[in-house]
Each structure stands twice: as structure tokens, then as C-alpha cells.
Scaffold this active site. Structure first.
Site, PDB file in Angstrom:
ATOM      1  N   SER A  77      33.951  44.726 -28.976  1.00 37.97           N
ATOM      2  CA  SER A  77      35.130  43.902 -29.462  1.00 37.97           C
ATOM      3  C   SER A  77      36.358  44.392 -29.703  1.00 37.97           C
ATOM      4  O   SER A  77      37.315  43.939 -29.503  1.00 37.97           O
ATOM      5  CB  SER A  77      34.472  42.465 -30.153  1.00 37.97           C
ATOM      6  OG  SER A  77      33.810  41.474 -29.388  1.00 37.97           O
TER       7      SER A  77
ATOM      8  N   SER B  58      36.309  40.976 -28.014  1.00 40.60           N
ATOM      9  CA  SER B  58      37.029  39.278 -28.262  1.00 40.60           C
ATOM     10  C   SER B  58      38.440  39.810 -29.217  1.00 40.60           C
ATOM     11  O   SER B  58      39.139  38.695 -29.388  1.00 40.60           O
ATOM     12  CB  SER B  58      36.094  38.703 -29.055  1.00 40.60           C
ATOM     13  OG  SER B  58      35.743  39.346 -30.328  1.00 40.60           O
TER      14      SER B  58
ATOM     15  N   LYS C 123      42.005  39.555 -37.542  1.00 43.23           N
ATOM     16  CA  LYS C 123      41.305  38.631 -36.549  1.00 43.23           C
ATOM     17  C   LYS C 123      40.892  37.458 -36.896  1.00 43.23           C
ATOM     18  O   LYS C 123      40.453  37.128 -38.096  1.00 43.23           O
ATOM     19  CB  LYS C 123      40.036  39.410 -35.883  1.00 43.23           C
ATOM     20  CG  LYS C 123      39.221  38.745 -34.730  1.00 43.23           C
ATOM     21  CD  LYS C 123      38.351  39.625 -34.313  1.00 43.23           C
ATOM     22  CE  LYS C 123      37.376  38.900 -33.100  1.00 43.23           C
ATOM     23  NZ  LYS C 123      36.413  39.948 -32.566  1.00 43.23           N
TER      24      LYS C 123
END
Length: 467
Positions: free
Chosen positions: A181, A157, A83
Site C-alpha cells: 500500500s 491504498s 494517511k
């Protein structure tokens, strides 16, 4: 580009890739070429923000092949994504905000452990800007879509991390999970999202969203892959003040499953999702010991996250950037950040006291159950629905996830197939801190996966070097 898929199409697992590399039918260089070609074939679909160029990826795979005793490495040539809020040396960390971007001078220790174990770094995955959101639309880049199509959101996210696994490009990806997330995008793309107990995986090298709540998480296609990756990543880091040792392994005792009463479950008018989840609950009652547990104290804690002073914690990291570059921030993210300015120290202490009361209530519930099972999400949304009502939709997506880190729980989102109208359905298994192995055991049972521990006593790499 248009998404022709309707559901996940996960590729070979870690075990299958290792077997291919060991047996000679495949190799890290062949795997690197396959991954690079698969990513190129999709084009810019919002999964990746940056990738290692094809020739450099193959060169990196060749370097892994030349390492001493390379084939004994636990992740020999296994590709993975990271990420884009986590540092990898020499690569940009952007948090989906070009004006915030910088080149990392060191690799996050948790990622470095994967590299030391022979894993092949592929690139940085997309996210809601500044890791603020559960929907995947808060990015200046291409907005990703769920693999279930119909213009469904990818979730966030950690949107790109979930998609990279669901598309079969990598068997696992490193994500984060502060308020859901890692679990929400896993649910929306039909893969596993595992958020371990906070502190088990070092957060050094992660740009924090809420530092007191942040947690690195793992996306994968099966529990075995989660186990293998965790055995590498977990380990105490004295540079992380929240770091702690792993809890005990599950010892084959019957797992007591907590289920909230039907009346306390919220599906926001989504009858298909309710029916799918209730069918799963009925099956769970037939196969496991079930106790009824009220969800009220968990939900009460969840309201503190975005309706309380923890919003202000994001300003510790991003407050100066907000002041200096407000127009560089996505409008919805900027609105959330600005809202953090309204809280006082009195608000913070009042919320901390309330949270402690709720922790005490929840703590007593674990005397009667080992794992709490709830939906991961109560409904799904299209991109247009989220853009029309960004805060309301996001709040609904976090209904079952917002309380997790506040109450010091761990969570696994596991896929259950699809609703009658073809949308993803997912269950979330929640456990008290340090009961990670018990939650993973229940997840394996539900998914009908055989499970073994690959390293009964995991020895950190630094300790191995001292032996």
C-alpha cells in the site's frame, strides 16, 4: 479537476525547507500559507480527505515558531500529511468510510514524534477504504489519478500520501504498507515509498488492516528526506507487541544485488515496462555485483495473502462493522471481507506452516545477496480498467509486493523515470529484516544521491527527557 501534469513535480525537500527557515528567506508561517494555497488551487482531486483550515494552519505554524529553541528542531516547520487510517488527536479518522468515522482522542506515537520534532501537520490523505486495495479507486470520495495523467490510477491504498508528495504540496507523508500500500502508489506517481522493517515504527494509533503484517511507511521525494523522517519516527514502543530495535547502519561494504532471471519476471504483456526495467537491470549489472536469485519462493509466499487465511485477519477489526453496516462498505471491499469468513483454524495453521517453510528457503538466499531488486509493478492500469476488473487488476499490482511483510522483508520503491510511452517505471529494493540502512544506501546509489546519516545514534525523545 483535470490533471495538467505528466509526472511528479515535487516541491522543496526537507533540507531545503529547513535551510529557508533557518536563513530567513522563508518561515513556517510562509510555508504553511504556500501549502494551503497549493492544496486549494488543486481543488478536490482526491488527494486529501480533510485538511487543517488555512488560518488554523498558519496559527499552528506560528506556535512552532514560538517554541523554545525552535530553529534547532530537526523538522522545524516542515509540512506533512497523514494517511486517514492513523490517529491525530482531535481530527477525524475515517478510513474513507464516513459511517465508520470517529474523532481521535490521542495522536499515534509515530506521528507525535514528528510533531515534537517541529513538523507541521497539514491533514489526512485519501486511501482505498479500510486500507484494502492497491489501486486507489475503492473510495466513496473523489477517485484520485496518477500525476502521469491519461486517467492512470494513483495506486493505493496510500493514494493520497503519494499524491501529496508527487504534487509538491508536502515533502513527505506518512502512509502504511501491509501488502504494498505504500510502494505501489509511490511507483505510480514517481516518488519514493519506503516500507521499513516491521516493528521499527510503532503502529499504535493505526487502525489495523492485518495487525500481524501492518507497517507504517514514508513517502518522500528523495532518500535524504526518508532518512531524516525515519530518524525521528523509528523507536521502540512497548505498547506495540511487534516493536523492535533498529538494525545496524551500513558500513560501506560492497552491496550484493540479487536479480531474478528474466524468465521469472512478469509484466503482464506490457512490453514497454519490460524494456524499461531491463534497461535498468543492464545498468545495475555494470555498476554493482549481481547474483541470480530465483523469485519462486517469494511469489509462493505472496499467494498466501489474498488466497489464504490472512484475509480473515481483517475481520478481527472490521467484522462487527461488516455485520452491522454492510451497505456502508465499498462493494469490492465488502466482497473481500466476506471472503474472510470462509477460512477455518485448520486453514490458518496450514498456511502458517507453509509460510514457515518458505521463510526458511528465503532465509538461506540472504547468505548470497544483500538486496533483491525487482519491478515495483509489472504494468499500469487506467481507472476504467480497474473498475471493470477490480480483483484481477489488484492482484497484478501486488505481484511483487504481497510477499514482503509475510516474509518479514523491508522494501523501497524508487522512481526510474518513464517508459517509452510515458508511464511511470519503478524498481523495488527488498532486504531481509533490519537491513534497512543497506537498502537505503543502494537506493541512494541508484538515484545518484549523496547520503549521510543525520543521527548516528538516534535517541528517542522520551529518553532525551530523562538525560
Amino acid at each position: 479537476m483535470a490533471n495538467p501534469l505528466h509526472g511528479p513535480s515535487t516541491g522543496p525537500s526537507v533540507a531545503e525547507i529547513l535551510a529557508s527557515h533557518a536563513g530567513g528567506t522563508g518561515s513556517p508561517t510562509k510555508t504553511a500559507a504556500r501549502v494551503a494555497d497549493a492544496i486549494a488551487a488543486r481543488g478536490d482531486d482526491g488527494t486529501w480527505l480533510s485538511t487543517v483550515p488555512r488560518d488554523q494552519l498558519i496559527t499552528a505554524a506560528e506556535a512552532i515558531e514560538r517554541r523554545p529553541a525552535a530553529r534547532t528542531l530537526p523538522l522545524y516547520g516542515v509540512p506533512f500529511g497523514v494517511k486517514d487510517s492513523i490517529d491525530v488527536e482531535g481530527r477525524p479518522t475515517t478510513l474513507s468510510c464516513p459511517d465508520y468515522a470517529y474523532i481521535a482522542t490521542a495522536t499515534a506515537p509515530a506521528v507525535q514524534k514528528l510533531l515534537d520534532a517541529g513538523a507541521l501537520y497539514v491533514g489526512k490523505t485519501n486511501l482505498d477504504q479500510f486500507a484494502t486495495g492497491l489501486n486507489g479507486t475503492r473510495t466513496p470520495h473523489t477517485v484520485p489519478r496518477s500525476v502521469y495523467g491519461s486517467d492512470l490510477i494513483s495506486g493505493g491504498s496510500s493514494s493520497g500520501s503519494a499524491l501529496a508528495v508527487a504534487l509538491g504540496q508536502v515533502p513527505f507523508a506518512v502512509a502504511t504498507d501491509t501488502a504494498g500500500s505504500g510502494r505501489v502508489p509511490a511507483a505510480l506517481n514517481g516518488v519514493i515509498g519506503f516500507k521499513p522493517s516491521r516493528g521499527l515504527i510503532s503502529t499504535v494509533g493505526l487502525v489495523p488492516a492485518c495487525k500481524s503484517l501492518d507497517c507504517l511507511s514514508v513517502m518522500a521525494g528523495c532518500i535524504d528526506d526518508v532518512d531524516r523522517v525515519l530518524d525521528i519516527m523509528v523507536g521502540r514502543d512497548d505498547d506495540d507487541p511487534w516493536s523492535r530495535e533498529r538494525g545496524p547502519r551500513h558500513r560501506n561494504a560492497a552491496i550484493r544485488v540479487g536479480l531474478p532471471p528474466d524468465s521469472e519476471l512478469e509484466f503482464f504483456g506490457d512490453d514497454e515496462m519490460r524494456m524499461a526495467h531491463n534497461a535498468f537491470r543492464a545498468q545495475l549489472r555494470r555498476t554493482h555485483t549481481v547474483v541470480e536469485v530465483s523469485l519462486e519462493p517469494f511469489l509462493a509466499a505472496g499467494t498466501l495473502l489474498y488466497q489464504g487465511p490472512w484475509v480473515a485477519e481483517r475481520l478481527v477489526e472490521f467484522g462487527d462493522f461488516l455485520t452491522a453496516h454492510p451497505d456502508s462498505i465499498h462493494p469490492v471491499v465488502r466482497e473481500i471481507f466476506e471472503g474472510g469468513r470462509s477460512y477455518t483454524a485448520v486453514d490458518a495453521f496450514a498456511a502458517l506452516q507453509k509460510l514457515q517453510q518458505l521463510k526458511a528457503v528465503v532465509g538461506r538466499l540472504w547468505q548470497h545477496m544483500d538486496v533483491l531488486v525487482v519491478p515495483t509493478i509489472g504494468t499500469t492500469f487506467t481507472v476504467d480498467q480497474v473498475l471493470a476488473a477490480p480483483i484481477d487488476c489488484n492482484t497484478k499490482l501486488g505481484h511483487y509486493t504481497h510477499f514482503g511483510n509475510l516474509l518479514d522483508l523491508l522494501g523501497a520503491a524508487i522512481p526510474l523515470g518513464a517508459t517509452a510511452d510515458g508511464r511511470p517505471c519503478s524498481a523495488m529494493l527488498l532486504g531481509n529484516a533490519l537491513s534497512d540502512d543497506t537498502v537505503l544506501q543502494l537506493a541512494a546509489e541508484i538515484l545518484d544521491e549523496p547520503r549521510s546519516t543525520h543521527q548516528e545514534a538516534t535517541v528517542p525523545l522520551a529518553a532525551q527527557e530523562r538525560l
